[in-house]
Design an enzyme around this catalytic site. Structure first.
Site: not given
Length: 249
Positions: A47, A141, A175
């Site tokens: 991330s 994601d 994600h």
């Protein structure tokens, strides 16, 4: 080493400005540690941690390999500073948030396109990097447009005569691609945006992606960092006590 970068002890409470000297200090510490083989270190980020790893590889010395899990090739949140240079944060358009029927926010399209107009100044100059890259991408994601970013990274590197990065895409993975057998967190509160967010992923596909990603990143690091040990296989372990809730993005 796991390196915190905001909202921890004396660190800034919000991700508004990042000073790469802080991360450089951590790299230098590892390089000088007697139990670190050297001559370089590897980076692993997910991330926002992914684009910070790209920045570290692009600006700092001593980086030998970098693995980016669902990261961005743009400086997504907070201006980044290093030795007189500033990499501005790309603009976000919260009106582009898609809301599911359950009221969960999909943030994957809120960032401006890094290859268009003035937004290019937020594109991380990864062509400066001396390390190879591995991008691990969840195709479901819902936070970053991760597959697009990985492909743009590949185009930029090759346009500058650099080695094509390795990109591995996982269909229906979300994600948070974490170590094997971590439970899927499909949705939770986004601390950054202060609202419920959907992280994406279907349980079976996401679980399989986590097992494979664990293997792939070890292969990559062994190849570029060396070391005599083989791949550590994933194991199911028993835990007791309280579990924290992921989703501190």
């Amino acid at each position: 080493m796991a390196l915190a970068y905001y909202n921890y002890e004396d660190l800034p409470k919000a991700p508004e400005n990042f000073h790469l000297e802080y991360f450089e200090e951590a790299v230098n510490y590892l390089l000088s540690h007697p139990q670190v083989k050297g001559p370089g270190v590897g980076l692993l980020g997910i991330s926002k941690g992914g684009d910070l790893c790209l920045c570290m590889a692009s600006f700092l010395k001593g980086i030998t390999a970098s693995v980016i899990i669902n990261g961005s090739v743009i400086n997504a949140v907070g201006d980044l500073h290093y030795k007189g240079e500033t990499l501005p944060a790309v603009g976000l358009h919260l009106n582009r948030i898609k809301v599911t029927k359950d009221g969960l926010a999909d943030f994957s399209r809120v960032a401006n396109n890094p290859v268009e107009g003035s937004f290019q100044k937020s594109f991380i100059p990864l062509e400066r990097a001396e390390s190879p890259f591995l991008f691990l991408v969840g195709q479901d994601d819902c936070i970053f447009n991760s597959e697009f970013y990985a492909n743009e990274a590949s185009k930029r590197l090759q346009a500058h005569g650099k080695e094509k990065p390795q990109i591995i895409c996982y269909p229906a993975a979300g994600h948070y691609i974490e170590p094997p057998y971590f439970p899927l967190c499909r949705a939770s509160l986004s601390i950054l945006f202060s609202r419920p967010a959907i992280w994406g992923g279907e349980p079976r596909a996401h679980a399989m992606a986590q097992v494979d990603a664990w293997k792939q990143l070890q292969i990559f690091f062994h190849k570029h960092l060396g070391g005599g040990k083989g791949i550590i296989p994933p194991k199911v372990r028993s835990f007791t006590g309280l579990c924290g809730i992921p989703g501190a993005n």
